[in-house]
Scaffold this motif. Structure first.
Motif, PDB file in Angstrom:
ATOM      1  N   THR A 174      -5.678   0.512 -17.862  1.00  0.00           N
ATOM      2  CA  THR A 174      -5.469   1.827 -17.242  1.00  0.00           C
ATOM      3  C   THR A 174      -6.769   2.621 -17.145  1.00  0.00           C
ATOM      4  O   THR A 174      -6.819   3.631 -16.441  1.00  0.00           O
ATOM      5  N   SER A 223      -9.058   1.771  -9.920  1.00  0.00           N
ATOM      6  CA  SER A 223      -7.937   0.850  -9.675  1.00  0.00           C
ATOM      7  C   SER A 223      -6.666   1.574  -9.270  1.00  0.00           C
ATOM      8  O   SER A 223      -5.822   0.995  -8.571  1.00  0.00           O
ATOM      9  N   ASN A 224      -6.490   2.819  -9.700  1.00  0.00           N
ATOM     10  CA  ASN A 224      -5.298   3.561  -9.282  1.00  0.00           C
ATOM     11  C   ASN A 224      -5.335   3.890  -7.803  1.00  0.00           C
ATOM     12  O   ASN A 224      -4.322   3.846  -7.113  1.00  0.00           O
ATOM     13  N   GLU A 225      -6.544   4.236  -7.301  1.00  0.00           N
ATOM     14  CA  GLU A 225      -6.685   4.593  -5.894  1.00  0.00           C
ATOM     15  C   GLU A 225      -6.806   3.368  -5.000  1.00  0.00           C
ATOM     16  O   GLU A 225      -6.456   3.427  -3.821  1.00  0.00           O
ATOM     17  N   HIS A 226      -7.309   2.283  -5.539  1.00  0.00           N
ATOM     18  CA  HIS A 226      -7.547   1.071  -4.747  1.00  0.00           C
ATOM     19  C   HIS A 226      -6.868  -0.111  -5.445  1.00  0.00           C
ATOM     20  O   HIS A 226      -7.521  -0.970  -6.029  1.00  0.00           O
ATOM     21  N   LYS A 227      -5.548  -0.129  -5.365  1.00  0.00           N
ATOM     22  CA  LYS A 227      -4.770  -1.094  -6.145  1.00  0.00           C
ATOM     23  C   LYS A 227      -4.990  -2.540  -5.713  1.00  0.00           C
ATOM     24  O   LYS A 227      -4.754  -3.463  -6.483  1.00  0.00           O
ATOM     25  N   LEU A 256      -7.011  -4.822  -7.921  1.00  0.00           N
ATOM     26  CA  LEU A 256      -6.430  -5.383  -9.139  1.00  0.00           C
ATOM     27  C   LEU A 256      -6.183  -6.878  -9.010  1.00  0.00           C
ATOM     28  O   LEU A 256      -6.061  -7.583 -10.014  1.00  0.00           O
ATOM     29  N   GLN A 257      -6.080  -7.347  -7.772  1.00  0.00           N
ATOM     30  CA  GLN A 257      -5.873  -8.780  -7.574  1.00  0.00           C
ATOM     31  C   GLN A 257      -7.020  -9.579  -8.172  1.00  0.00           C
ATOM     32  O   GLN A 257      -6.837 -10.703  -8.637  1.00  0.00           O
TER      33      GLN A 257
END
Length: 563
Positions: A477, A482-486, A489-490
């Motif tokens: 977290t 990563s929250n804005e550009h999920k 996460l890949q």
């Protein structure tokens, strides 16, 4: 006079020894003059030739991992050639791979660590031992982890073609920091892998990245291959480029969609010199024509896509059984059943008791619904051949010719970096999945979209795992951006702009150590100059690269131009 093609190294040495010649030449790697063997040295040279060892390895100058045979004499690599046993390249190598010897023995090749002794930018260094370098880095990382948390350590790397690409996130996960990035991933390959994984659950159809495995199947049933913004003859000459030559020789037709008249366009049956950035418009035009002319695979579309599923016309979301009945299964989708003229949950993958309607709009209990197919058809409706041709700067007749050739499958669409590097990058990847799905070119003989390819010639899992499970609980977290550009996460990656902002502002937390490997962020980051003040805020910066960039005078540069 000897024929040149019959002269071996040994015969050349023997000839020069007998004639008493002592030839002299300048070698770019030696930095001086080297004389060839004299008559007395010829037997020694011949003996050395016989002692040459062949070491099997692979090239990592790009993602393709071509098999290599390294000729090693007296502990030194003297020659590189392709390994004919490697099933993808079959003994072929490109110029970049063959230049590996030059990279290995380049005069600016780093052989030991250097510690900066002057101010940043002064280019003053002191040689230190490997143990000293490791101690400095490890102690600083431990200090920062104790004072600020492991997330205060940033690690960056170059592209996927560099050696052990996944070793970087694996190292980060083991240390405990969620912050690493490779600046090109969001603009190179990830849009394709993201869309294909979400829509299909399998690999993309990229030739250069080893994903289009069907092209290496010697018995492939493929009839048409669409090279959409990709040119394997350039991007992976020894592997995909070689395979395309063999496919064409067997009669496989190719369509090249590329504004450049590159080698694959020159050899294609149809070349569509598309206006850059209009790929999604062309895909919508293809989809409209396929639907309007009833060319799509009805059975596949009905049974193996979500196009028969109902969509809430207001929310635009797929309808679940729980939307119709609170006791319904939230994981079960809904179709419009022609038998009962009502919405019905459908068991996966099919329910013979139902008669789903593929194309239609309906109303039930005051809620308006439509099928996914109906929504797709409406989205494509403006893109007639004429409208598409105008937007893409193409001939409508050529567009139609290409669609008909693609529809005469089995066929496949392979995307390249060109579609990644536009604002519609993910949409372009989604469009190629839709086109392949409409035609049923999914996991059938000759299709590029294969989770279980019919050919076993492509090595599986050529990259080591990222070991995501090693990242301590709670750290994910904290990954910046990563929250804005999920989508990042890949790849377990952070987002460069969010990381830059954190360095400059210290929010949501500061970053203190920067480990950079196999790249030059000031050459590839967008708005690279904005990273200069960020560099000044770091307590420790470590750059790991094989070459040392040396400042030279203009005279020295002129003298070395012939190398």
């Amino acid at each position: 006079m000897m024929e040149l093609h019959k002269i071996s190294r040994r015969s050349f040495l023997e000839a020069t020894a007998l004639s008493g010649a002592a030839a002299v030449f300048s070698h770019p790697l030696s930095g001086g003059l080297v004389s060839t063997a004299s008559a007395a040295e010829a037997p020694i040279a011949a003996a050395a030739e016989e002692e040459t060892k062949i070491v099997k390895t692979c090239c990592r100058a790009c993602i393709h991992n071509c098999g290599v045979l390294a000729h090693v004499r007296n502990g030194r690599v003297v020659k590189l050639e392709g390994n004919p046993e490697y099933p993808m390249s079959k003994g072929a190598l490109c110029a970049k791979a063959l230049s590996g010897v030059s990279a290995l023995y380049h005069p600016n090749r780093n052989k030991y660590p250097l510690l900066r002794v002057g101010k940043r930018g002064e280019n003053k260094w002191r040689r230190i031992s490997w143990n000293e370098a490791i101690d400095i880095i490890a102690k600083k990382m431990e200090t920062v982890r104790h004072e600020y948390g492991a997330e205060a350590v940033l690690v960056t790397t170059g592209g996927g073609g560099n050696p052990a690409f996944r070793g970087i996130p694996r190292f980060c996960n083991a240390f405990g920091t969620p912050n690493w990035y490779e600046p090109g991933c969001a603009q190179c390959y990830l849009p394709r892998t993201l869309a294909y994984d979400m829509m299909y659950g399998g690999p993309s159809t990229s030739i250069a990245d080893e994903s289009a495995r069907e092209i290496y199947n010697p018995n492939s049933a493929i009839k048409t291959l669409v090279l959409w913004g990709t040119d394997a003859s350039y991007s992976c000459t020894a592997g995909g480029g070689r395979a395309l030559v063999e496919l064409r020789a067997k009669g496989v037709r190719t369509i090249s969609i590329d504004p450049r008249f590159q080698p694959d366009a020159a050899k294609a049956d149809i070349w569509l010199p598309i206006r850059p950035g209009t790929d999604v418009a062309l895909m919508l035009g293809w989809a409209r024509y396929i639907i309007e002319k009833d060319l799509y695979d009805h059975e596949f579309v009905m049974k193996w896509t979500n196009l028969p599923y109902l969509v809430n016309a207001t929310t635009k979301r797929l309808v679940r059984a729980s939307d119709l009945d609170s006791a319904g299964d939230a994981k079960t989708f809904v179709v419009w059943d022609a038998k009962t003229n009502s919405p019905k949950p459908i068991k996966y993958p099919w329910d013979d008791a139902l008669d789903p309607v593929l194309d239609g709009e309906f109303e039930w209990a005051g809620v308006k619904y439509r099928t996914g197919f109906n929504a797709l058809r409406e989205r494509c409706s403006p893109w007639t051949l004429e409208a598409t041709a105008k937007e893409c700067w193409l001939d409508p007749k050529k567009i139609e010719e290409a669609i008909l050739m693609y529809a005469d499958g089995p066929a496949g669409i392979s995307l390249g970096v060109a579609t990644d590097q536009t604002p519609n990058s993910v949409q372009a990847a989604m469009g190629s999945v839709i086109l392949n799905a409409l035609m049923g070119n999914v996991e059938r003989p000759g299709a590029l979209m294969q989770r279980n390819p019919s050919s076993n010639v492509v090595p599986a899992g050529s990259l080591a795992t990222r070991c995501s499970y090693l990242l301590p609980e709670g750290q994910l977290t904290k990954r910046l951006g990563s929250n804005e550009h999920k989508g990042l996460l890949q790849w377990d990656a952070g987002q460069p702009s969010a990381i830059l902002n954190a360095i400059l502002t210290g929010k949501p937390y500061p970053l203190k150590v920067w480990l950079e490997r196999s790249g030059n962020k000031f050459g590839v980051n967008g708005n690279a100059s904005s990273w200069v003040p960020a560099l000044e805020k770091m307590d420790l910066v470590v750059h790991m690269y094989i070459l040392q960039v040396v400042k030279r005078s203009l005279k020295a540069q002129k003298r070395s131009r012939h190398f």
